[in-house]
Write a protein that holds these residues in place. Structure first.
Motif, PDB file in Angstrom:
ATOM      1  N   LYS A  83       2.400  -5.635  -6.999  1.00  0.00           N
ATOM      2  CA  LYS A  83       3.456  -4.641  -6.731  1.00  0.00           C
ATOM      3  C   LYS A  83       4.850  -5.231  -6.950  1.00  0.00           C
ATOM      4  O   LYS A  83       5.672  -4.658  -7.661  1.00  0.00           O
ATOM      5  N   THR A  84       5.108  -6.375  -6.314  1.00  0.00           N
ATOM      6  CA  THR A  84       6.453  -6.949  -6.388  1.00  0.00           C
ATOM      7  C   THR A  84       6.758  -7.431  -7.803  1.00  0.00           C
ATOM      8  O   THR A  84       7.887  -7.299  -8.282  1.00  0.00           O
ATOM      9  N   THR A  85       5.758  -7.943  -8.487  1.00  0.00           N
ATOM     10  CA  THR A  85       5.937  -8.375  -9.880  1.00  0.00           C
ATOM     11  C   THR A  85       6.347  -7.184 -10.736  1.00  0.00           C
ATOM     12  O   THR A  85       7.283  -7.258 -11.531  1.00  0.00           O
TER      13      THR A  85
ATOM     14  N   LEU B 196      10.399  -2.172   0.723  1.00  0.00           N
ATOM     15  CA  LEU B 196       9.813  -1.499   1.889  1.00  0.00           C
ATOM     16  C   LEU B 196       8.902  -2.443   2.676  1.00  0.00           C
ATOM     17  O   LEU B 196       8.319  -2.066   3.684  1.00  0.00           O
ATOM     18  N   ASP B 197       8.779  -3.669   2.168  1.00  0.00           N
ATOM     19  CA  ASP B 197       7.834  -4.630   2.741  1.00  0.00           C
ATOM     20  C   ASP B 197       8.558  -5.587   3.686  1.00  0.00           C
ATOM     21  O   ASP B 197       9.577  -6.171   3.309  1.00  0.00           O
ATOM     22  N   ARG B 198       8.011  -5.738   4.888  1.00  0.00           N
ATOM     23  CA  ARG B 198       8.619  -6.647   5.874  1.00  0.00           C
ATOM     24  C   ARG B 198       8.730  -8.080   5.354  1.00  0.00           C
ATOM     25  O   ARG B 198       9.566  -8.842   5.785  1.00  0.00           O
TER      26      ARG B 198
ATOM     27  N   GLN C 152       9.668  -8.868   2.460  1.00  0.00           N
ATOM     28  CA  GLN C 152      10.902  -8.857   1.669  1.00  0.00           C
ATOM     29  C   GLN C 152      10.883  -9.791   0.447  1.00  0.00           C
ATOM     30  O   GLN C 152      11.861 -10.477   0.163  1.00  0.00           O
ATOM     31  N   SER C 153       9.769  -9.808  -0.261  1.00  0.00           N
ATOM     32  CA  SER C 153       9.662 -10.649  -1.457  1.00  0.00           C
ATOM     33  C   SER C 153      10.617 -10.188  -2.548  1.00  0.00           C
ATOM     34  O   SER C 153      11.198 -11.000  -3.266  1.00  0.00           O
ATOM     35  N   ALA C 154      10.788  -8.884  -2.697  1.00  0.00           N
ATOM     36  CA  ALA C 154      11.658  -8.367  -3.756  1.00  0.00           C
ATOM     37  C   ALA C 154      13.106  -8.775  -3.481  1.00  0.00           C
ATOM     38  O   ALA C 154      13.849  -9.128  -4.400  1.00  0.00           O
TER      39      ALA C 154
ATOM     40  N   LEU D 259      11.000   1.311  -5.689  1.00  0.00           N
ATOM     41  CA  LEU D 259      10.529   1.071  -4.330  1.00  0.00           C
ATOM     42  C   LEU D 259       9.324   0.134  -4.353  1.00  0.00           C
ATOM     43  O   LEU D 259       8.302   0.466  -4.960  1.00  0.00           O
ATOM     44  N   ASP D 260       9.476  -1.011  -3.719  1.00  0.00           N
ATOM     45  CA  ASP D 260       8.381  -1.984  -3.644  1.00  0.00           C
ATOM     46  C   ASP D 260       7.673  -1.812  -2.297  1.00  0.00           C
ATOM     47  O   ASP D 260       8.220  -2.173  -1.249  1.00  0.00           O
ATOM     48  N   ALA D 261       6.475  -1.246  -2.337  1.00  0.00           N
ATOM     49  CA  ALA D 261       5.754  -0.911  -1.102  1.00  0.00           C
ATOM     50  C   ALA D 261       5.029  -2.129  -0.522  1.00  0.00           C
ATOM     51  O   ALA D 261       4.659  -3.044  -1.254  1.00  0.00           O
TER      52      ALA D 261
HETATM   53 MG    MG Z   1       4.802  -7.596  -2.686  1.00  0.00          MG
END
Ligand code: MG
Ligand code: ATP
Length: 206
Positions: free
Chosen positions: A15-17, A38-40, A42-44, A80-82
Motif C-alpha cells: 500500500k505505502t509503496t 491514515l496509518d498510525r 505513518q510510513s508514508a 490516501l494510504d490506508a
Molecule cells: Mg503501509
C-alpha cells in the motif's frame, strides 16, 4: 480533484509503496499532491520527511484520527494510504470520499485468502460505480503461473488488474531516500516506470 484510496487489509501488501510512488508521479507532473496517511505507523509521512527539498513537492498529513475524512480542497490529487485491517464504518466513509480505489495484491494463496472478504465488501459498497476499483498485481511477472493464478482468482470478482509491478529493490532503495521511481533521474527506473502506464491512464479516466 482526484482522490485515490490505496487499501488492502493484509500487512505488507504494498500500500505505502503504491501510495508514495503515485504521489511522486503526480508531483512530477506538476500537480499539487496531498498524501493523506491514515496509518498510525505513518510510513508514508516518514517517506515524505526523507524527501529532498529539491525534488517535486508532496504535502502530507496524518488523517487517521479524523472522525470524518476531511480532504484539502486545493489539492489536484489526494492519495490516501490506508492501514492494514481497514474495515467497517471507516472504510465506508473513505469509499464515499474517493474517486478510485487501488488494491495491491500479491499472487500468493495467503495474500489472496486474506483479501477475499475485503474484495467482496468493496464490490458491495461500490456497486453501481463503474471503473472505480482496480487491482495492482504486486511483485509479479505477468508471464508466470502465479500471475495466471491471480487472474483466475480475480475473475470471480470481476475486478480488473490495472498494473503488474515486478519484484525489485528499486522501490525499496528509492523509498529509503524519500524518492519515488518517478523522481529524477528517471532513466534509472525506466523498466519500472513502463509498468505504471496502464495504471496511470486508468486513474485519469473519469
Ligand atoms: Mg503501509
Ligand atoms: N514491487 C516490489 N518489489 C520489491 N519490494 C516491494 C515491492 N512493493 C513493496 N515492496 C516492499 O515490501 C515491503 C512492504 O511494502 P509496503 O510497506 O508498501 O506495504 P504496506 O501494505 O504499506 O504495509 P503495511 O500494511 O505494514 O502498511 C516494503 O519493504 C516495500 O519496500
Amino acid at each position: 480533484m482526484g482522490v485515490v484510496l490505496v487499501a488492502n487489509p493484509k500487512g505488507g501488501a504494498g500500500k505505502t509503496t503504491l501510495a508514495t510512488n503515485l504521489a511522486g508521479y503526480f508531483a512530477n507532473q506538476g500537480g499539487r499532491v496531498t498524501l493523506c496517511d491514515l496509518d498510525r505507523q505513518q510510513s508514508a509521512l516518514r517517506w515524505m520527511a526523507f524527501r529532498d527539498p529539491g525534488v517535486a513537492q508532496v504535502t502530507g498529513y496524518f488523517g487517521g484520527n479524523q472522525i470524518v475524512l476531511n480532504l484539502p480542497r486545493e489539492a489536484d490529487w489526494s492519495i490516501l494510504d490506508a492501514p492494514a485491517g481497514l474495515q467497517g464504518y471507516k472504510l465506508s466513509d473513505y469509499l464515499r470520499a474517493v474517486d478510485k480505489v487501488l488494491v495491491p495484491l500479491a499472487p500468493s494463496i495467503f495474500d489472496m485468502a486474506a483479501t477475499e472478504d475485503f474484495l467482496g465488501v468493496l464490490r458491495g459498497e461500490l456497486r453501481g460505480r463503474r471503473g472505480v476499483l482496480g487491482i495492482v498485481a504486486m511483485r509479479v511477472d505477468p508471464r508466470t503461473k502465479a500471475a495466471a493464478m491471480l487472474e483466475e482468482y480475480l475473475k470471480h470478482f470481476d475486478i480488473p488488474i490495472v498494473a503488474y509491478l515486478r519484484n525489485t529493490q528499486n522501490y525499496v532503495n528509492a523509498a529509503a531516500s524519500g524518492l519515488s521511481i518517478f523522481d529524477p533521474p528517471r532513466a534509472r527506473f525506466r523498466r519500472d516506470i513502463e509498468q505504471w502506464s496502464g495504471l496511470l491512464e486508468w486513474l485519469e479516466r473519469k
